[in-house]
Scaffold this motif. Sequence first.
Motif: not given
Length: 286
Positions: A57-65, A70-72, A82-87
């Motif tokens: 869920s944390i990986a999901f939340y961080r990615l959707v956000r 446009g911010r992590v 961290a980038s969109l690619g790494s997320l």
Amino acid sequence: MAAYQLAQEALAAEFSGRWAEALAAVEARQIAGSLTELEAAYVAAIRESAAASYALSIAFYRLVRALETGRVVGGPGYRPGASLGSLWVDFNRATGKRTGSGPSTPLPVDTRNPFPAADPAREARRAAEAFRHQVADRVERHERERPAREGSAALDDPELVAWEREFLESLKTGGSGAGGMLVQDGGRDAVHIALQDDPGAIGYYRKTDDSPCYFCALMAGRGAVYKSKRTAAFGAHPHCHCQAVPIFSRRYQLPAENDKFTRMWRDFGGGSLADWRTYYRTTTKT
């Protein structure tokens, strides 16, 4: 979103499988004397799968956000740069599937950590309580009934065998439902508490599975739920696979199912929850 929901369902199913294996290793006549071992296996299986649900869920939340703002955000699992690619890599790893990818440009960071800390003592208490209600109490009632049921019947008496089989099935079903809810609550709570504490989040919507119950359909039909003290509870139940999907922008788009349930509620025209249940079951059968 589909990959996330399926992965959460898989974690609940994994727990259910482990619980079924633990029960299968004990005969019905031996369960009363094996409750300590069964409880230990039950609680351990819940906590292990709930921890995986929390991380997912944390990986999901961080990615959707990140996709929406446009911010992590910081917190557990955050890696500098961290980038969109790494997320996407983190999310794909958590789901076990390759569902997306993105650029490697580092994202701006909001260092605030909105995620709740793990509370092992609380998790153990909830798991033990579920075991008591769904397993230990049933076993106690079963043992009280046993003398009258057995009488002078042979151990292979068909009625006695059927009674024992039904009892074991009730332990499997009840234990799986309550435990599976706690497994997915590991992730649901992480998302729901995070969005309440994250200034960048504005609310959530309820994503159901393919055939939700009348209650979940009604909750999904509310559409977006904007965060407030009144909406601080999600309302899952045993065998529920609904998830809270966080919203970070007014430009969100609800799944088609949510719109369908909204129309159904409007067509229903009002009434009690029992009336809605009857209407929903009748409507979805046609």
